[in-house]
Design a protein around this motif. Structure first.
Motif, PDB file in Angstrom:
ATOM      1  N   VAL A 110       0.900  -1.197   0.073  1.00  0.00           N
ATOM      2  CA  VAL A 110       0.052  -0.061   0.091  1.00  0.00           C
ATOM      3  C   VAL A 110       0.931   1.164   0.072  1.00  0.00           C
ATOM      4  O   VAL A 110       1.785   1.235   0.541  1.00  0.00           O
ATOM      5  CB  VAL A 110      -0.923  -0.021   1.269  1.00  0.00           C
ATOM      6  CG1 VAL A 110      -1.732   1.289   1.495  1.00  0.00           C
ATOM      7  CG2 VAL A 110      -1.820  -1.282   1.130  1.00  0.00           C
ATOM      8  N   PRO A 111       0.556   2.279  -0.784  1.00  0.00           N
ATOM      9  CA  PRO A 111       1.569   3.334  -1.116  1.00  0.00           C
ATOM     10  C   PRO A 111       1.660   4.172   0.599  1.00  0.00           C
ATOM     11  O   PRO A 111       0.763   3.963   1.468  1.00  0.00           O
ATOM     12  CB  PRO A 111       0.592   4.423  -1.765  1.00  0.00           C
ATOM     13  CG  PRO A 111      -0.082   3.520  -2.607  1.00  0.00           C
ATOM     14  CD  PRO A 111      -0.427   2.318  -1.656  1.00  0.00           C
ATOM     15  N   GLN A 112       2.816   4.686   1.074  1.00  0.00           N
ATOM     16  CA  GLN A 112       3.243   5.146   1.981  1.00  0.00           C
ATOM     17  C   GLN A 112       1.919   6.221   2.740  1.00  0.00           C
ATOM     18  O   GLN A 112       1.647   6.237   3.663  1.00  0.00           O
ATOM     19  CB  GLN A 112       4.424   5.835   2.096  1.00  0.00           C
ATOM     20  CG  GLN A 112       5.751   4.859   1.984  1.00  0.00           C
ATOM     21  CD  GLN A 112       5.855   3.670   3.158  1.00  0.00           C
ATOM     22  OE1 GLN A 112       5.447   4.329   4.319  1.00  0.00           O
ATOM     23  NE2 GLN A 112       5.999   2.671   2.929  1.00  0.00           N
ATOM     24  N   ALA A 113       1.571   6.952   1.615  1.00  0.00           N
ATOM     25  CA  ALA A 113       0.638   8.230   1.895  1.00  0.00           C
ATOM     26  C   ALA A 113      -0.725   7.429   2.553  1.00  0.00           C
ATOM     27  O   ALA A 113      -1.197   7.842   3.601  1.00  0.00           O
ATOM     28  CB  ALA A 113       0.323   8.844   0.787  1.00  0.00           C
ATOM     29  N   VAL A 114      -1.115   6.429   2.137  1.00  0.00           N
ATOM     30  CA  VAL A 114      -2.274   5.701   2.527  1.00  0.00           C
ATOM     31  C   VAL A 114      -2.077   4.994   3.956  1.00  0.00           C
ATOM     32  O   VAL A 114      -2.845   5.463   4.944  1.00  0.00           O
ATOM     33  CB  VAL A 114      -3.004   4.598   1.367  1.00  0.00           C
ATOM     34  CG1 VAL A 114      -4.031   3.973   2.070  1.00  0.00           C
ATOM     35  CG2 VAL A 114      -3.285   5.162   0.183  1.00  0.00           C
ATOM     36  N   GLN A 115      -0.791   4.289   3.922  1.00  0.00           N
ATOM     37  CA  GLN A 115      -0.394   3.732   5.365  1.00  0.00           C
ATOM     38  C   GLN A 115      -0.383   4.927   6.458  1.00  0.00           C
ATOM     39  O   GLN A 115      -0.724   4.662   7.621  1.00  0.00           O
ATOM     40  CB  GLN A 115       0.954   2.948   5.176  1.00  0.00           C
ATOM     41  CG  GLN A 115       0.888   1.759   4.115  1.00  0.00           C
ATOM     42  CD  GLN A 115       2.128   0.871   4.105  1.00  0.00           C
ATOM     43  OE1 GLN A 115       2.613   0.981   5.642  1.00  0.00           O
ATOM     44  NE2 GLN A 115       2.549   0.556   3.353  1.00  0.00           N
ATOM     45  N   ALA A 116       0.179   6.131   6.152  1.00  0.00           N
ATOM     46  CA  ALA A 116       0.158   7.062   6.900  1.00  0.00           C
ATOM     47  C   ALA A 116      -1.162   7.701   7.545  1.00  0.00           C
ATOM     48  O   ALA A 116      -1.228   7.917   8.607  1.00  0.00           O
ATOM     49  CB  ALA A 116       1.335   8.452   6.617  1.00  0.00           C
ATOM     50  N   TYR A 117      -1.922   7.575   6.615  1.00  0.00           N
ATOM     51  CA  TYR A 117      -3.385   8.020   6.862  1.00  0.00           C
ATOM     52  C   TYR A 117      -3.973   7.019   7.934  1.00  0.00           C
ATOM     53  O   TYR A 117      -4.763   7.488   8.804  1.00  0.00           O
ATOM     54  CB  TYR A 117      -4.240   8.064   5.740  1.00  0.00           C
ATOM     55  CG  TYR A 117      -5.668   8.563   5.883  1.00  0.00           C
ATOM     56  CD1 TYR A 117      -6.068   9.859   5.965  1.00  0.00           C
ATOM     57  CD2 TYR A 117      -6.737   7.575   5.975  1.00  0.00           C
ATOM     58  CE1 TYR A 117      -7.435  10.271   5.932  1.00  0.00           C
ATOM     59  CE2 TYR A 117      -8.010   7.937   6.254  1.00  0.00           C
ATOM     60  CZ  TYR A 117      -8.356   9.324   6.363  1.00  0.00           C
ATOM     61  OH  TYR A 117      -9.539   9.736   6.623  1.00  0.00           O
ATOM     62  N   PHE A 118      -3.709   5.696   7.620  1.00  0.00           N
ATOM     63  CA  PHE A 118      -4.322   4.800   8.636  1.00  0.00           C
ATOM     64  C   PHE A 118      -3.429   4.289   9.713  1.00  0.00           C
ATOM     65  O   PHE A 118      -3.649   3.285  10.407  1.00  0.00           O
ATOM     66  CB  PHE A 118      -4.677   3.473   7.693  1.00  0.00           C
ATOM     67  CG  PHE A 118      -5.718   3.751   6.766  1.00  0.00           C
ATOM     68  CD1 PHE A 118      -7.153   3.974   7.232  1.00  0.00           C
ATOM     69  CD2 PHE A 118      -5.534   3.347   5.539  1.00  0.00           C
ATOM     70  CE1 PHE A 118      -8.209   4.278   6.277  1.00  0.00           C
ATOM     71  CE2 PHE A 118      -6.596   3.426   4.645  1.00  0.00           C
ATOM     72  CZ  PHE A 118      -7.934   4.095   4.842  1.00  0.00           C
ATOM     73  N   ALA A 119      -2.432   5.258   9.875  1.00  0.00           N
ATOM     74  CA  ALA A 119      -1.545   5.017  11.212  1.00  0.00           C
ATOM     75  C   ALA A 119      -2.249   5.170  12.321  1.00  0.00           C
ATOM     76  O   ALA A 119      -3.284   6.199  12.504  1.00  0.00           O
ATOM     77  CB  ALA A 119      -0.327   5.758  11.183  1.00  0.00           C
ATOM     78  N   ALA A 120      -1.850   4.610  13.613  1.00  0.00           N
ATOM     79  CA  ALA A 120      -2.599   4.683  14.955  1.00  0.00           C
ATOM     80  C   ALA A 120      -2.419   6.130  15.429  1.00  0.00           C
ATOM     81  O   ALA A 120      -1.264   6.863  15.251  1.00  0.00           O
ATOM     82  CB  ALA A 120      -2.086   3.842  15.819  1.00  0.00           C
TER      83      ALA A 120
END
Length: 308
Positions: free
Chosen positions: A112-122
């Motif tokens: 998954v792109p880093q921007a999306v992972q960052a959005y779903f970070a805790a």
């Protein structure tokens, strides 16, 4: 212990979304056994959308639409064409499995792109995240988890505190009586089947976008069937569905926790935990006697208005 319980919440989210989706579907009188297929469709479309657009909102909408689209197929066949619900649901699972394998095959191993992972970070909720014990477990999670909390509350209010929820439950309990009182039966069934399918799609998306932020074949791995059993375990109650999902989430990672503590446990045995618990719970659930613990009276019963 806090870390284990917090991880259990994360593992519970795919089950919670799928369980709520199936619960809403069954409350309207339809038994959709295609939960696994809808979760897979939501997972692959959500991942593809996130991978090519990098937009988390679009990924969620795509996953919801994919699950809802699968449920719409089910609704057309079972409500309009009056097909067998069990056979149609099983076919939807087979279709969703093949669809996700075919569409997702070129992306196996992609992240998954880093921007999306960052959005779903805790992200901790200010104030609540600082509560001793409860804060780290429940309120230092990702936005998907918080959405799950909100959904449990909203679905509970909808089912038991609104006229629309009453109409939906009436259709599930006595379709002919609801029809005679002026409730649009077909609309109720279509609306709740499709919305329930959308929630199942979001459950699949959570697995592909957050839980395992990369695409892998059969990412759902049977959780759709556990969700079907959880609806029975929860007695068709959204609050109980949350705690049931939490229990199964804990069971799904318990083996890994024990292994990390030095216990020598076979990985195959670890993988069995949630499924053995599912069988046990289904067996125990057959002995429910209280009316509120029983399924909707007209669940999976085809309705022919001309025979009313």
């Amino acid at each position: 212990m806090e870390a284990f319980l917090a991880a259990s919440i994360v593992a519970a989210m795919p089950l919670l979304f799928a369980t709520l989706g199936e619960l809403i579907t069954e409350k309207s009188g339809s038994l959709n056994l295609g939960v696994e297929g809808m979760m897979l469709m939501g997972a692959v479309i959500g991942f593809i959308t996130a991978f090519y657009t990098g937009n988390p909102g679009a990924a969620l909408l795509g996953a919801f639409a994919a699950g809802a689209g699968g449920a719409l197929i089910f609704a057309v066949i079972t409500v309009t064409l009056r097909g067998n619900q069990v056979v149609t649901g099983l076919t939807l699972t087979i279709f969703g499995t093949g669809f996700s394998s075919f569409v997702g095959d070129p992306l196996i191993g992609q992240s998954v792109p880093q921007a999306v992972q960052a959005y779903f970070a805790a992200r901790p909720i200010p104030g609540l995240g600082d509560i001793p014990f409860l804060g780290p477990v429940f309120f230092r999670q990702d936005v998907f988890v918080y959405l799950g909390y909100v959904l449990v509350v909203l679905v509970s209010i909808y089912l038991y505190k609104t006229r629309f929820g009453l109409n939906m439950r009436a259709v599930g309990e006595n379709t002919a009586a609801a029809d005679a009182s002026g409730v649009n039966v077909d609309f109720q069934k279509y609306a709740h089947i499709v919305f329930g399918g959308g929630l199942c799609g979001l459950g699949g998306a959570y697995l592909a976008l957050v839980f395992v932020p990369m695409w892998q074949a059969d990412v759902v791995t049977g959780r759709g069937w556990i969700a079907v059993a959880l609806v029975i375990f929860a007695s068709w109650n959204p609050t109980k569905a949350f705690f049931g999902s939490f229990l199964f989430g804990a069971l799904s990672i318990l083996g890994l926790r024990l292994q990390s503590m030095g216990f020598q446990i076979s990985q195959y045995l670890v993988d069995m935990f949630p499924y053995v618990a599912t069988i046990v719970i289904v067996i125990l659930s057959t002995h429910k006697n209280r009316k509120e613990d029983l399924p909707p009276a007209d669940l999976s019963v085809p309705y022919f208005r001309e025979e009313r």
